[in-house]
Design a protein around this motif. Structure first.
Motif, PDB file in Angstrom:
ATOM      1  N   ALA A 166       0.824  -1.215   0.000  1.00  0.00           N
ATOM      2  CA  ALA A 166       0.000   0.000   0.000  1.00  0.00           C
ATOM      3  C   ALA A 166       0.857   1.263   0.000  1.00  0.00           C
ATOM      4  O   ALA A 166       0.356   2.343   0.265  1.00  0.00           O
ATOM      5  CB  ALA A 166      -0.936  -0.002   1.210  1.00  0.00           C
ATOM      6  N   ARG A 167       2.150   1.119  -0.279  1.00  0.00           N
ATOM      7  CA  ARG A 167       3.102   2.223  -0.365  1.00  0.00           C
ATOM      8  C   ARG A 167       3.330   2.890   0.986  1.00  0.00           C
ATOM      9  O   ARG A 167       3.447   4.109   1.091  1.00  0.00           O
ATOM     10  CB  ARG A 167       2.657   3.253  -1.415  1.00  0.00           C
ATOM     11  N   GLY A 168       3.399   2.079   2.036  1.00  0.00           N
ATOM     12  CA  GLY A 168       3.605   2.602   3.380  1.00  0.00           C
ATOM     13  C   GLY A 168       4.972   3.251   3.546  1.00  0.00           C
ATOM     14  O   GLY A 168       5.969   2.804   2.984  1.00  0.00           O
ATOM     15  N   ASN A 169       5.003   4.297   4.356  1.00  0.00           N
ATOM     16  CA  ASN A 169       6.240   5.039   4.613  1.00  0.00           C
ATOM     17  C   ASN A 169       6.821   4.786   6.001  1.00  0.00           C
ATOM     18  O   ASN A 169       7.945   5.209   6.276  1.00  0.00           O
ATOM     19  CB  ASN A 169       5.987   6.538   4.439  1.00  0.00           C
ATOM     20  N   PHE A 170       6.053   4.118   6.864  1.00  0.00           N
ATOM     21  CA  PHE A 170       6.575   3.782   8.189  1.00  0.00           C
ATOM     22  C   PHE A 170       6.077   2.402   8.573  1.00  0.00           C
ATOM     23  O   PHE A 170       4.875   2.146   8.596  1.00  0.00           O
ATOM     24  CB  PHE A 170       6.130   4.791   9.252  1.00  0.00           C
ATOM     25  N   PHE A 171       7.027   1.527   8.875  1.00  0.00           N
ATOM     26  CA  PHE A 171       6.673   0.215   9.413  1.00  0.00           C
ATOM     27  C   PHE A 171       7.674  -0.159  10.488  1.00  0.00           C
ATOM     28  O   PHE A 171       8.884  -0.040  10.293  1.00  0.00           O
ATOM     29  CB  PHE A 171       6.651  -0.875   8.336  1.00  0.00           C
ATOM     30  N   ALA A 172       7.155  -0.594  11.627  1.00  0.00           N
ATOM     31  CA  ALA A 172       7.993  -1.061  12.734  1.00  0.00           C
ATOM     32  C   ALA A 172       7.366  -2.314  13.306  1.00  0.00           C
ATOM     33  O   ALA A 172       6.185  -2.598  13.090  1.00  0.00           O
ATOM     34  CB  ALA A 172       8.122   0.015  13.816  1.00  0.00           C
ATOM     35  N   ARG A 173       8.177  -3.065  14.041  1.00  0.00           N
ATOM     36  CA  ARG A 173       7.672  -4.295  14.656  1.00  0.00           C
ATOM     37  C   ARG A 173       8.292  -4.461  16.033  1.00  0.00           C
ATOM     38  O   ARG A 173       9.444  -4.086  16.265  1.00  0.00           O
ATOM     39  CB  ARG A 173       8.010  -5.502  13.776  1.00  0.00           C
ATOM     40  N   SER A 174       7.499  -5.009  16.943  1.00  0.00           N
ATOM     41  CA  SER A 174       8.024  -5.347  18.262  1.00  0.00           C
ATOM     42  C   SER A 174       7.332  -6.608  18.758  1.00  0.00           C
ATOM     43  O   SER A 174       6.514  -7.211  18.062  1.00  0.00           O
ATOM     44  CB  SER A 174       7.829  -4.194  19.254  1.00  0.00           C
ATOM     45  N   THR A 289      15.091 -18.963   8.256  1.00  0.00           N
ATOM     46  CA  THR A 289      16.424 -18.878   7.644  1.00  0.00           C
ATOM     47  C   THR A 289      17.109 -17.559   7.982  1.00  0.00           C
ATOM     48  O   THR A 289      18.340 -17.484   8.056  1.00  0.00           O
ATOM     49  CB  THR A 289      16.331 -19.025   6.111  1.00  0.00           C
ATOM     50  N   LEU A 290      16.302 -16.516   8.180  1.00  0.00           N
ATOM     51  CA  LEU A 290      16.819 -15.206   8.569  1.00  0.00           C
ATOM     52  C   LEU A 290      16.054 -14.723   9.788  1.00  0.00           C
ATOM     53  O   LEU A 290      14.864 -15.026   9.943  1.00  0.00           O
ATOM     54  CB  LEU A 290      16.666 -14.200   7.421  1.00  0.00           C
ATOM     55  N   PRO A 291      16.703 -13.948  10.685  1.00  0.00           N
ATOM     56  CA  PRO A 291      16.037 -13.529  11.922  1.00  0.00           C
ATOM     57  C   PRO A 291      14.881 -12.565  11.658  1.00  0.00           C
ATOM     58  O   PRO A 291      14.907 -11.799  10.688  1.00  0.00           O
ATOM     59  CB  PRO A 291      17.159 -12.838  12.696  1.00  0.00           C
ATOM     60  N   LEU A 292      13.875 -12.623  12.503  1.00  0.00           N
ATOM     61  CA  LEU A 292      12.749 -11.695  12.417  1.00  0.00           C
ATOM     62  C   LEU A 292      13.230 -10.304  12.801  1.00  0.00           C
ATOM     63  O   LEU A 292      13.866 -10.116  13.850  1.00  0.00           O
ATOM     64  CB  LEU A 292      11.632 -12.134  13.361  1.00  0.00           C
ATOM     65  N   ALA A 293      12.931  -9.314  11.963  1.00  0.00           N
ATOM     66  CA  ALA A 293      13.359  -7.938  12.241  1.00  0.00           C
ATOM     67  C   ALA A 293      12.379  -7.259  13.188  1.00  0.00           C
ATOM     68  O   ALA A 293      11.170  -7.267  12.958  1.00  0.00           O
ATOM     69  CB  ALA A 293      13.466  -7.146  10.950  1.00  0.00           C
ATOM     70  N   ILE A 294      12.916  -6.680  14.258  1.00  0.00           N
ATOM     71  CA  ILE A 294      12.137  -5.826  15.145  1.00  0.00           C
ATOM     72  C   ILE A 294      12.798  -4.449  15.149  1.00  0.00           C
ATOM     73  O   ILE A 294      13.935  -4.281  14.709  1.00  0.00           O
ATOM     74  CB  ILE A 294      12.006  -6.400  16.572  1.00  0.00           C
ATOM     75  N   GLY A 295      12.069  -3.458  15.648  1.00  0.00           N
ATOM     76  CA  GLY A 295      12.555  -2.085  15.592  1.00  0.00           C
ATOM     77  C   GLY A 295      11.906  -1.352  14.427  1.00  0.00           C
ATOM     78  O   GLY A 295      10.971  -1.847  13.794  1.00  0.00           O
ATOM     79  N   VAL A 296      12.389  -0.149  14.144  1.00  0.00           N
ATOM     80  CA  VAL A 296      11.857   0.656  13.040  1.00  0.00           C
ATOM     81  C   VAL A 296      12.540   0.201  11.754  1.00  0.00           C
ATOM     82  O   VAL A 296      13.745   0.364  11.588  1.00  0.00           O
ATOM     83  CB  VAL A 296      12.094   2.154  13.277  1.00  0.00           C
ATOM     84  N   ILE A 297      11.762  -0.353  10.844  1.00  0.00           N
ATOM     85  CA  ILE A 297      12.300  -0.880   9.595  1.00  0.00           C
ATOM     86  C   ILE A 297      12.277   0.173   8.492  1.00  0.00           C
ATOM     87  O   ILE A 297      13.228   0.287   7.705  1.00  0.00           O
ATOM     88  CB  ILE A 297      11.510  -2.134   9.181  1.00  0.00           C
ATOM     89  N   ARG A 298      11.212   0.954   8.441  1.00  0.00           N
ATOM     90  CA  ARG A 298      11.103   2.022   7.429  1.00  0.00           C
ATOM     91  C   ARG A 298      10.519   3.274   8.079  1.00  0.00           C
ATOM     92  O   ARG A 298       9.536   3.191   8.813  1.00  0.00           O
ATOM     93  CB  ARG A 298      10.229   1.575   6.253  1.00  0.00           C
ATOM     94  N   ASP A 299      11.103   4.441   7.778  1.00  0.00           N
ATOM     95  CA  ASP A 299      10.631   5.720   8.320  1.00  0.00           C
ATOM     96  C   ASP A 299      11.021   6.808   7.323  1.00  0.00           C
ATOM     97  O   ASP A 299      12.113   7.375   7.399  1.00  0.00           O
ATOM     98  CB  ASP A 299      11.265   5.975   9.691  1.00  0.00           C
ATOM     99  N   VAL A 300      10.121   7.081   6.373  1.00  0.00           N
ATOM    100  CA  VAL A 300      10.410   7.991   5.265  1.00  0.00           C
ATOM    101  C   VAL A 300       9.347   9.088   5.214  1.00  0.00           C
ATOM    102  O   VAL A 300       8.150   8.812   5.332  1.00  0.00           O
ATOM    103  CB  VAL A 300      10.446   7.219   3.927  1.00  0.00           C
TER     104      VAL A 300
END
Length: 338
Positions: A166-174, A289-300
């Motif tokens: 959806a063309r998001g500009n901010f995504f984070a995960r915790s 196979t790769l670790p789950l990313a947490i923290g701020v991934i995208r902030d534009v």
């Protein structure tokens, strides 16, 4: 948005008794939201918390702010209307994976596409808790539940994938048990201008207990997750001995000092780059196979819908000379039916 240290976490707590099951991950998320709001410093009377339907959607009752407990799946639509009508307010939207991505999926993607300046918190426990244990849009294929006794026959949504689509500009995960990380990303979400989406992996102790344990259990969390911070090396592991490197067009996890890889090979996280190619790759890592990313991934930064609407209203009002709704309705051709 100005800092104001006169506010504490208690400033944002209501006098209501919190009615979630003991041990529910919602308690931790509520706690970190109170702390994040105190850090941000926006006064309670300038804050609104809007929810749909579900266990997570009880949260507005526990906030000493303006609050709306609305209808199933419509929190994003109502939050959009509220923000456009009250652009000076800070708006938080609370949804579960069922409320936000099933009946509310359409509103979810379009609020993100429009870039409305609201802060979405998506509680993801991969189950319908309030309605007693049906599978949700994020439940894995083959998941056995009350509504899929022989296992689901469909693939789940991945919230990050929807956000980027959806063309998001901010995504984070915790994760609900990562209190400091949750507070960190919620503060960043509030400071972002535009739609912020924060997914929090949350445990339902009654209907889906331990669903995130393969990633969140203390014994494996250091190996299964990576905490991304803008400007820092993408390192993880118990002793931060592992890192992410570029592998062709993809990513690869390596051990620093082995197989010829050095610290210089490890990627540095850039949450602010316009291109979302790497952000999507990071957000789609699943802890296998790769670790789950947490923290701020995208902030534009990008133009917001609410500011665009306000500016347009002022421009048209000035050009057309409207000073009221009546003057606008009566502008141009009118006629009388006798």
């Amino acid at each position: 948005m100005m800092e104001n240290q006169q506010y504490t976490a208690a400033s944002y707590k209501s006098d209501q008794s919190v009615r979630w099951c003991p041990g529910c991950g919602d308690h931790a998320i509520l706690n970190t939201l109170h702390k994040a709001m105190a850090t941000i410093g926006v006064p309670p009377h300038m804050t609104a918390v809007i929810s749909g339907i579900g266990c997570s959607s009880r949260l507005p009752y526990y906030m000493n702010t303006y609050g709306f407990h609305t209808i199933h799946g419509r929190a994003a639509a109502i939050a959009t209307g509220f923000k456009v009508a009250n652009p000076e307010m800070t708006v938080w939207q609370i949804s579960g994976d069922g409320d936000g991505l099933a009946i509310g999926g359409n509103h979810f993607i379009h609020a993100i596409r429009r870039n409305v300046d609201i802060n979405m918190i998506l509680f993801n426990n991969k189950i319908y808790g309030l309605t007693k244990g049906q599978y949700s849009p994020t439940s894995a294929r083959g998941f056995v539940s009350k509504s899929s006794p022989y296992g689901t026959t469909e693939d789940p949504f991945i919230p990050a994938e929807l956000c980027f689509g959806a063309r998001g500009n901010f995504f984070a995960r915790s994760i609900d048990v990562e209190l400091a990380t949750s507070q960190e990303v919620l503060v960043a979400a509030a400071r972002h201008k535009g739609t912020s989406v924060t997914e929090i992996l949350q445990n339902c102790v009654i209907f889906n207990n331990g669903i995130h344990n393969p990633i969140t259990d203390k014994a494996v969390r250091a190996e299964k997750t990576i905490h991304l911070r803008h400007g820092e090396k993408m390192l993880f592991g118990k002793d931060m001995e592992k890192g992410l490197v570029q592998d062709g067009f993809g990513l690869k996890a390596v051990t620093v000092g082995q197989d010829g890889y050095t610290l210089d090979d490890v990627l540095v996280h850039d949450a602010h780059t316009e291109s979302n190619f790497l952000h999507q790759q990071l957000a789609m890592m699943d802890g296998e196979t790769l670790p789950l990313a947490i923290g701020v991934i995208r902030d534009v930064a990008a133009p917001t819908y609410d500011e665009g609407v306000s500016q347009q209203v002022e421009e048209v009002r000035a050009r057309k000379g409207f000073d009221s709704l009546r003057s606008m309705i009566l502008a141009g051709e009118t006629w009388t039916v006798e």
